[in-house]
Design a protein around this motif. Structure first.
Motif, PDB file in Angstrom:
ATOM      1  N   ARG A   7      -5.072  -2.940  -2.295  1.00 26.99           N
ATOM      2  CA  ARG A   7      -4.079  -2.196  -1.516  1.00 26.99           C
ATOM      3  C   ARG A   7      -4.760  -1.146  -0.656  1.00 26.99           C
ATOM      4  N   THR A   8      -4.276  -0.998   0.572  1.00 19.95           N
ATOM      5  CA  THR A   8      -4.684   0.094   1.448  1.00 19.95           C
ATOM      6  C   THR A   8      -3.444   0.904   1.802  1.00 19.95           C
ATOM      7  N   ALA A  11      -1.037  -1.596   3.752  1.00 17.41           N
ATOM      8  CA  ALA A  11      -0.917  -3.039   3.527  1.00 17.41           C
ATOM      9  C   ALA A  11      -1.436  -3.426   2.149  1.00 17.41           C
ATOM     10  N   TRP A  12      -1.041  -4.650   1.753  1.00 17.41           N
ATOM     11  CA  TRP A  12      -1.609  -5.331   0.588  1.00 17.41           C
ATOM     12  C   TRP A  12      -2.453  -6.488   1.112  1.00 17.41           C
ATOM     13  N   TRP A  13      -3.507  -6.847   0.357  1.00 14.90           N
ATOM     14  CA  TRP A  13      -4.441  -7.872   0.805  1.00 14.90           C
ATOM     15  C   TRP A  13      -4.818  -8.786  -0.362  1.00 14.90           C
ATOM     16  N   ARG A  22      -4.505 -10.180   4.950  1.00 14.30           N
ATOM     17  CA  ARG A  22      -3.348  -9.311   4.820  1.00 14.30           C
ATOM     18  C   ARG A  22      -2.141 -10.085   4.313  1.00 14.30           C
ATOM     19  N   ASP A  24       1.722 -10.670   4.204  1.00  8.98           N
ATOM     20  CA  ASP A  24       2.871 -10.410   5.075  1.00  8.98           C
ATOM     21  C   ASP A  24       4.070 -10.041   4.196  1.00  8.98           C
ATOM     22  N   ALA A  43      -0.889 -15.684   1.816  1.00  7.55           N
ATOM     23  CA  ALA A  43      -2.121 -14.977   2.185  1.00  7.55           C
ATOM     24  C   ALA A  43      -3.335 -15.619   1.519  1.00  7.55           C
ATOM     25  N   THR A  50     -10.449  -9.902   7.125  1.00  8.90           N
ATOM     26  CA  THR A  50     -11.020  -8.598   7.430  1.00  8.90           C
ATOM     27  C   THR A  50     -12.126  -8.322   6.421  1.00  8.90           C
ATOM     28  N   LEU A  55     -12.284  -1.707   4.239  1.00  9.00           N
ATOM     29  CA  LEU A  55     -10.990  -1.266   3.737  1.00  9.00           C
ATOM     30  C   LEU A  55     -11.147  -0.041   2.838  1.00  9.00           C
TER      31      LEU A  55
END
Length: 312
Positions: A7-8, A11-13, A22, A24, A43, A50, A55
């Protein structure tokens, strides 16, 4: 195959071999993300990665949530605490979710705290509501545990012990670093839980190193006991105990007996004067590195790296 989610701030990744993709999703909390499994799966197979190193990672467990922890749940830690592993009860305490911080954030020692300690723990992230009285067994426990995270149950021992309660001494901001990844388990992978190995290093030196085989009460027995009185919901966090190797050790039995014969204020004064000379407590600038994985790397919770910072 398990899915590593990070998590950033925005967003979640999902982590893939090529980088982070990423998710959606409009999910603002861990519980909401766990309900959006379709977005996670999309995802997982998506493109447009990225670089992970670019991140700035936050805790993959969001607050507010319930944070429940087990006491003395590894044989080695029970012995360090001067107790008998054969008779230690299954007990819990709560931590404030305000203590949750990211896997790269500083651990900030409040100015009044003198004895700052560490405890590596595996965190179970709840994936579905667990009302009081939920019937749990080996056939359905995986339905309620969404995944695993690395946690550090940071403790102010000189606050915790004299007050004979854990909540304050373990709930200061930054006292529960979580992550880097929330590892979402696929069907059958929870069977590998007992193969996990926990390692905590301070400035490169191993302080704690153990497998889950040293654990006294496993997740099934623990959740059965917990849901006898405490509801848990998706996104809540259960810390499952720490192995031996923390800075705090119980005094030798003869000293403990002598301590019981003197007034409490004097006993604690003597005890903390002795503890102050213990170099294993955390110091300003110390770097902690925590890892949890199976020996074959099939289940890997990543590397948590934090630095201790003394509040002035």
């Amino acid at each position: 195959m398990s899915i590593s989610v990070v998590r950033t701030i925005d967003a979640w990744w999902v982590l893939t071999p090529d980088g982070a993709v990423r998710i959606d999703s409009e999910a603002a909390t861990t519980g909401e993300l766990l309900a959006d499994r379709a977005a996670i799966e999309a995802a997982r197979h998506g493109r447009g990665t990225t670089p992970v190193e670019t991140l700035a990672l936050l805790s993959p467990v969001t607050a507010p949530c319930r944070v429940v922890a087990q006491m003395t749940n590894y044989v080695s830690h029970v012995r360090d605490s001067g107790m008998n592993p054969a008779t230690v009860p299954l007990t819990f305490f709560r931590k404030s979710s305000g203590s949750i911080s990211g896997p790269e954030d500083d651990i900030v020692k409040p100015a009044h705290v003198r004895l700052l300690d560490y405890e590596i723990e595996i965190g179970l992230v709840i994936g579905a509501p667990l009302p009081v009285g939920t019937a749990l067994d080996e056939s359905n426990i995986e339905a309620f545990i969404a995944g695993l995270v690395i946690t550090d149950d940071v403790s102010a021992r000189d606050v915790q012990l004299p007050k004979t309660q854990f909540y304050e001494g373990k709930s200061y901001p930054t006292f529960t670093p979580v992550g880097p990844v929330l590892l979402l388990l696929e069907a059958g992978e929870f069977d590998r839980f007992h193969d996990l190995c926990l390692t905590l290093r301070v400035n490169g030196r191993v302080r704690q190193h153990s497998t889950v085989a040293d654990m006294i009460y496993g997740p099934l027995e623990t959740l059965r006991a917990l849901t006898g009185f405490q509801r848990m919901d998706a996104g809540d966090l259960l810390l499952t105990g720490t192995p031996g190797g923390t800075a705090l050790k119980a005094p030798a039995k003869p000293i403990e007996i002598l301590g019981s014969l003197i007034p409490p204020a004097l006993k604690w004064k003597i005890f903390f004067a002795k503890q102050a000379s213990n170099p294993d407590y955390l110091h300003d600038g110390d770097v902690l590195e925590l890892t949890v994985s199976t020996p074959d790397g099939a289940i890997d919770l990543g590397v948590q790296r934090t630095r201790v910072r003394y509040e002035r």
